[in-house]
Scaffold this active site. Sequence first.
Site, PDB file in Angstrom:
ATOM      1  N   CYS A   2       0.802  -1.144  -0.082  1.00  0.00           N
ATOM      2  CA  CYS A   2       0.024   0.056   0.133  1.00  0.00           C
ATOM      3  C   CYS A   2       0.910   1.244   0.011  1.00  0.00           C
ATOM      4  CB  CYS A   2      -0.946   0.218   1.393  1.00  0.00           C
ATOM      5  SG  CYS A   2      -2.018  -1.388   1.336  1.00  0.00           S
ATOM      6  N   ARG A  27       3.161   0.389  -5.284  1.00  0.00           N
ATOM      7  CA  ARG A  27       3.136  -0.168  -3.934  1.00  0.00           C
ATOM      8  C   ARG A  27       1.754  -0.903  -3.954  1.00  0.00           C
ATOM      9  NH1 ARG A  27       6.976   2.366  -0.717  1.00  0.00           N
ATOM     10  NH2 ARG A  27       5.903   1.180   0.969  1.00  0.00           N
ATOM     11  N   TRP A  74      -2.912  -2.507  -1.569  1.00  0.00           N
ATOM     12  CA  TRP A  74      -2.440  -4.301  -2.050  1.00  0.00           C
ATOM     13  C   TRP A  74      -3.037  -4.910  -0.882  1.00  0.00           C
ATOM     14  CZ3 TRP A  74       0.306  -8.124   0.195  1.00  0.00           C
ATOM     15  CH2 TRP A  74       0.431  -9.097  -0.952  1.00  0.00           C
ATOM     16  N   ASN A  98      -0.523   1.524   5.780  1.00  0.00           N
ATOM     17  CA  ASN A  98       0.353   0.588   5.003  1.00  0.00           C
ATOM     18  C   ASN A  98       1.014  -0.456   6.011  1.00  0.00           C
ATOM     19  OD1 ASN A  98       2.132  -0.739   3.376  1.00  0.00           O
ATOM     20  ND2 ASN A  98       3.793   1.170   3.652  1.00  0.00           N
ATOM     21  N   GLY A  99       0.622  -1.705   5.668  1.00  0.00           N
ATOM     22  CA  GLY A  99       1.306  -2.616   6.747  1.00  0.00           C
ATOM     23  C   GLY A  99       0.208  -3.778   7.230  1.00  0.00           C
ATOM     24  N   GLU A 478      14.758 -16.986 -13.114  1.00  0.00           N
ATOM     25  CA  GLU A 478      14.525 -15.687 -13.188  1.00  0.00           C
ATOM     26  C   GLU A 478      13.468 -15.656 -14.593  1.00  0.00           C
ATOM     27  OE1 GLU A 478      14.302 -12.947 -11.982  1.00  0.00           O
ATOM     28  OE2 GLU A 478      14.184 -11.432 -13.227  1.00  0.00           O
ATOM     29  N   LYS A 482       9.775 -14.421 -14.606  1.00  0.00           N
ATOM     30  CA  LYS A 482       9.105 -13.092 -15.314  1.00  0.00           C
ATOM     31  C   LYS A 482       8.058 -13.912 -16.036  1.00  0.00           C
ATOM     32  CE  LYS A 482      10.778 -10.474 -14.100  1.00  0.00           C
ATOM     33  NZ  LYS A 482      12.192 -10.216 -13.187  1.00  0.00           N
ATOM     34  N   GLU A 485       4.979 -14.139 -13.782  1.00  0.00           N
ATOM     35  CA  GLU A 485       4.241 -12.821 -13.034  1.00  0.00           C
ATOM     36  C   GLU A 485       3.654 -11.937 -14.072  1.00  0.00           C
ATOM     37  OE1 GLU A 485       6.681  -9.837 -11.325  1.00  0.00           O
ATOM     38  OE2 GLU A 485       8.411 -10.557 -12.158  1.00  0.00           O
ATOM     39  N   HIS A 501      15.226 -36.476 -11.879  1.00  0.00           N
ATOM     40  CA  HIS A 501      14.636 -36.702 -10.581  1.00  0.00           C
ATOM     41  C   HIS A 501      13.323 -36.166 -10.168  1.00  0.00           C
ATOM     42  CE1 HIS A 501      18.796 -37.822 -10.181  1.00  0.00           C
ATOM     43  NE2 HIS A 501      19.173 -36.755 -10.338  1.00  0.00           N
ATOM     44  N   LYS A 600       4.925  -3.518  -6.440  1.00  0.00           N
ATOM     45  CA  LYS A 600       6.376  -3.107  -6.902  1.00  0.00           C
ATOM     46  C   LYS A 600       7.020  -3.140  -5.711  1.00  0.00           C
ATOM     47  CE  LYS A 600       9.920  -1.937  -9.327  1.00  0.00           C
ATOM     48  NZ  LYS A 600      10.367  -3.335 -10.390  1.00  0.00           N
TER      49      LYS A 600
HETATM   50  C1  F6R Z   1      10.201  -9.615  -9.805  1.00  0.00           C
HETATM   51  C2  F6R Z   1      10.185  -8.730  -8.904  1.00  0.00           C
HETATM   52  C3  F6R Z   1      10.270  -9.282  -7.584  1.00  0.00           C
HETATM   53  C4  F6R Z   1      11.254  -8.425  -6.527  1.00  0.00           C
HETATM   54  C5  F6R Z   1      11.205  -8.737  -5.062  1.00  0.00           C
HETATM   55  C6  F6R Z   1      12.150  -8.124  -4.195  1.00  0.00           C
HETATM   56  O1  F6R Z   1       9.932  -9.212 -11.118  1.00  0.00           O
HETATM   57  O2  F6R Z   1      10.567  -7.763  -8.907  1.00  0.00           O
HETATM   58  O3  F6R Z   1      10.425 -10.620  -7.236  1.00  0.00           O
HETATM   59  O4  F6R Z   1      12.554  -8.695  -7.053  1.00  0.00           O
HETATM   60  O5  F6R Z   1       9.858  -8.397  -4.760  1.00  0.00           O
HETATM   61  O6  F6R Z   1      12.158  -6.570  -4.538  1.00  0.00           O
HETATM   62  P1  F6R Z   1      13.149  -5.716  -3.915  1.00  0.00           P
HETATM   63  O7  F6R Z   1      14.092  -5.962  -4.974  1.00  0.00           O
HETATM   64  O8  F6R Z   1      12.539  -4.395  -4.171  1.00  0.00           O
HETATM   65  O9  F6R Z   1      13.852  -6.083  -2.645  1.00  0.00           O
END
Ligand code: F6R
Length: 605
Positions: A2, A27, A74, A98-99, A478, A482, A485, A501, A600
């Site tokens: 949030c 957020r 969020w 927020n929290g 990774e 990507k 998500e 396995h 984010k």
């Molecule tokens: C995926 C992504 C997340 C962040 C994770 C950590 O694309 O962006 O997996 O990498 O939430 O976030 P930070 O780097 O801000 O600690």
Amino acid sequence: MCGIIGIASSKPVSINIINSLKKLEYRGYDSAGIATLKDQLINERKCSGRVDELEKILLKSPSDGNIGIGHVRWATHGIPNLINAHPHSSENVSVVHNGIIENSDELKKILEDKGSKFKSQTDTEVITLLITEALKNMEPLDAVFKTLKDLKGSFALGIIFKDFPDIIIGARRGSPLAVGYSSNENYLGSDSYALKSMTNKISYLDDGETCVLTKNSISFFDVKKNKINKKVHIVSDDENISDKGNYKNFMSKEIFEQPITAKKCVNEYIDSLKKDINILNFPIRPKELKKIVLVGCGTAYHSCLVAKYWFEELSSIEVEIDIASEFRYRKIKFDPKNLYIFVSQSGETADTAAALDICKKNKVKTCSVVNVIESTIARNSDWVLPIHAGPEIGVASTKAFLGQLIVLYILCLKISSVRGDINKSNYNKNIENLKKLPDAIKKTLTLETNIQLMAKEFLNARGSMFLGRGSSFPIALEGALKLKELSYLHAEGYPAGEMKHGPLALIEEGLPVIVIAPKDKYFEKTLSNMQEVIARGGKIFFITDNKKDSISENIRFGLRVPHLDNFLSSILLAVPLQMLAYHVALLKNCDIDKPRNLAKSVTVE
Ligand code: F6R
């Protein structure tokens, strides 16, 4: 997660609150809301959608007032809908939060027993009702302090009061909170980025602190309600922060900015004249370092995983890695000779920040590799290595991942060289290759047309697998992250040698399998694992930096990135996987910059 904002001004605030909320949408974007105070009335406007929706509501039904708070959500407690959208107001008080309030059920029961009625399913409403109760016989600041004592969990709050129309109270425990200064106007926000268009003068609240804002003053209080002074920071101006330019969305802009990110980062750390890496002020001398512990979440964790392979290959140092949400609850034997490195784009990730705090409590040396240098994690660590990627707005991390890898690689080279683990000529060669990285990324980006074609093959897939060995294994993880998500297609990353396995059972006719196989010591082994997949009907998408003829007939699609060296190939191989996820998501009409259920900055546990 949030995002919260508050403005106390001498003029109407709703437009500036909306503009700041747009910046805070990284957020959370499950719902948005605003509350302003005018003529001793709290006016709320809320919507279950995005800030654009809220703006339309405000155009139709304006909400004036020179003081106000806003929120993007969020969802944690209660589904994302209009009723659960913040602010949560009683007749006298309005709160943005927020929290998470961990004891909200318990507090709710106590309040209900006293006759309080709840409208939402949120944990936040208990704060509103507790303050409302306390205000019956207290001034606002006392009422907030009394309420804070009852709350368990982590939070940042913004609160306005019907009968005290000049003040906003902010409080921080765990979740970040900044205040901004201007003339005849002061601000409260989840971060300095949300306030940047209004001011560059910022103070950050520390845990347990509270502030009272009016349009002309800001007062700070510690946990015991003693008045305190806070340092004022002048935050940097970032160019083009919220401008997509000619790109469809931020993610594509950020993918294509990667040559610039690499150049900036390399230029910051490489002294071309001295042919050296200018990393100084190590909190522990590299020769005395016993172990490096790397910690992060999600994509940042993947960069730690790649770095582990690099450190093991190049240096004599022991390396341990962990996911922050695991690290924080493990029974770790801390050692003052170890360096604990926290990797985070935002620098606000709750689990990473908590893991860092545990290290600090155990009096060991900490380092952060961050993008946001004003962030909590950067401010709390002994040593900061910025990645210089500039603001990353798209929820899926791309250029920040690249920046994290570059900084970790540079750190690895420097430590290996100071410890005498690599000789001068190899050190110089590696630095020269690094300087070629921006151009190699540029060349890699020209693969986009092929990747667009490749993406079509994923449209009807039921799932997908990403395989790699060595440092290509975390790149596979990774790539899978990507894809899932952004496109909501199930994707799994696996070490290629592990398939037999168990996961090989998933291979069926036509299942897309992305094989990441640079020309390194694992190349032939990976090819054998790929044959096992082909024999079972898997549709192979092969990504390499090897010669073209290694792309054979059994392969549905082959891509070749430039070859610099076996270390930098990990960085280059990540780029086509970002583009693949992007194009599959685009074809599926997914919201690229704001994938469902995500945010984010992950400031909850
Ligand atoms: C995926 C992504 C997340 C962040 C994770 C950590 O694309 O962006 O997996 O990498 O939430 O976030 P930070 O780097 O801000 O600690």
